[in-house]
Design an enzyme around this catalytic site. Structure first.
Site, mmCIF file in Angstrom:
data_model
loop_
_atom_site.group_PDB
_atom_site.id
_atom_site.type_symbol
_atom_site.label_atom_id
_atom_site.label_comp_id
_atom_site.label_asym_id
_atom_site.label_seq_id
_atom_site.Cartn_x
_atom_site.Cartn_y
_atom_site.Cartn_z
ATOM 1 N N LYS A 56 0.886 -1.124 -0.199
ATOM 2 C CA LYS A 56 -0.140 0.426 0.311
ATOM 3 C C LYS A 56 0.250 1.074 -0.043
ATOM 4 O O LYS A 56 0.872 2.116 -0.940
ATOM 5 C CB LYS A 56 -0.626 -0.394 1.471
ATOM 6 N N GLN A 100 -4.166 -1.510 9.317
ATOM 7 C CA GLN A 100 -4.520 -2.454 8.995
ATOM 8 C C GLN A 100 -5.404 -3.809 9.805
ATOM 9 O O GLN A 100 -4.107 -4.298 11.258
ATOM 10 C CB GLN A 100 -2.548 -2.605 8.778
ATOM 11 N N ASP A 123 -10.615 3.048 4.254
ATOM 12 C CA ASP A 123 -10.849 1.303 3.750
ATOM 13 C C ASP A 123 -12.474 1.827 4.046
ATOM 14 O O ASP A 123 -13.116 0.896 3.920
ATOM 15 C CB ASP A 123 -10.353 1.058 5.165
#
Ligand code: NAD
Length: 286
Positions: A56, A100, A123
């Site tokens: 990422k 994460q 997200d």
């Protein structure tokens, strides 16, 4: 059985296109004095999480998005993580924050995700953003489901009036993806670990999405001839290789379209994260 060789949907190539297409927006933001910034938080030393975060960060940098990595040990106190999130919420140079998952088991994932400012929740996991998605007016669509939709659209797979079967009902993949498919007028069936007659349902799908995390659970007998098969699953097998949920060799003889693992949904997830970060930056200065 009809003998058909599926068209491959190349997620790696499309992800590169998506990232390249973001560059003009990044340049336009720079002209207005704003460089998109993503902060990634990772706790513990799960090797897969580390690899995902590194991918990422790299994708951000290739696209002109600044990134910063906040790493914590596996035994991090929840308060330390929450303080980090609070600081990033306040930081005007940070437009997107990602935590994460999975977090170490002693941490309350819901509480940590709820602490992320919805305006920086690239997200799309915050209840406010999931609620907006449910209402059909999303701000940030979760990256993996957004990536799957882009793959389907790129391949020209029709959705309206078609039967889409999603295997998996997690908050980050299955549920939001089912909502997106519904929004595109597909008739959606969500299957999960307690679903009876899974194979029978899967065989009715015009679009079959496997997101269960069960290596090769979808065999040719679960695929309707000509269907589009999207494999979200990524499991590490004993020999260290990455395996999808679909038996690719068998299913690709029956399906009309299919995504590979790796090189399918994975790179699209990363590209959509970069896209959401650019969008968060645009929204922050709008
Ligand atoms: P999860 O474990 O939270 O959810 C799995 C879902 O699958 C559950 O809803 C469960 O009910 C269902 N399921 C499990 N076994 C099943 C079975 N035998 N039959 C039917 N349903 C079953 O996982 P997740 O976070 O949604 O991720 C799913 C998979 O997708 C994992 O392999 C994960 O690594 C992968 N993933 C990939 C990406 C990517 O970018 N490629 C992103 C996120 C997740």
């Amino acid at each position: 059985m009809q003998h058909m060789t599926a068209r491959l949907i190349d997620g790696k190539a499309l992800a590169a296109e998506v990232r390249a297409a973001l560059r003009p927006a990044v340049t336009a933001l720079a002209a207005r004095g704003a460089q998109p910034g993503l902060a990634a938080i990772v706790a513990g030393d799960d090797p897969a999480s580390r690899v995902y975060v590194r991918n990422k960060v790299r994708a951000c940098e290739e696209t002109g998005v600044r990134s910063e990595l906040h790493e914590f040990p596996a035994d991090v106190a929840e308060r330390a993580l929450l303080e980090c999130v609070a600081g990033l919420n306040r930081d005007p140079a940070v437009h997107g924050i990602l935590v994460q998952l999975p977090l170490p088991a002693h941490l309350d994932t819901e509480r940590v995700l709820a602490a992320v400012s919805p305006a920086k929740d690239v997200d799309g996991f915050h209840v406010e953003n999931l609620g907006a998605l449910l209402r059909g007016a999303p701000r940030f669509v979760p990256c993996t489901p957004a990536g799957v939709l882009r793959l389907l659209d790129h391949a020209g797979v029709p959705l309206a009036g078609r039967h889409a079967v999603v295997i998996g009902r997690s908050n980050i993949v299955g549920k939001p993806l089912a909502l997106l498919l519904l929004q595109r007028d597909a008739t959606v069936t969500i299957c999960h670990s307690k679903t009876a007659r899974l194979a029978e349902l899967a065989r009715q799908a015009d679009v079959l999405v496997a997101a269960a995390g069960r290596p090769r659970m979808v065999g040719a007998e679960m695929v309707k001839p000509g269907a589009c098969v999207i494999d979200v699953g990524t499991s590490r097998t004993a020999d260290g290789k990455l395996s999808g949920d679909v038996d690719f060799a068998a299913a690709s003889k029956v399906a009309g379209w299919i995504t590979p693992v790796p090189g399918g949904v994975g790179p699209m997830t990363v590209a959509m994260l970069v896209a959401n970060t650019v969008r968060a930056t645009e929204l922050s200065i709008a």
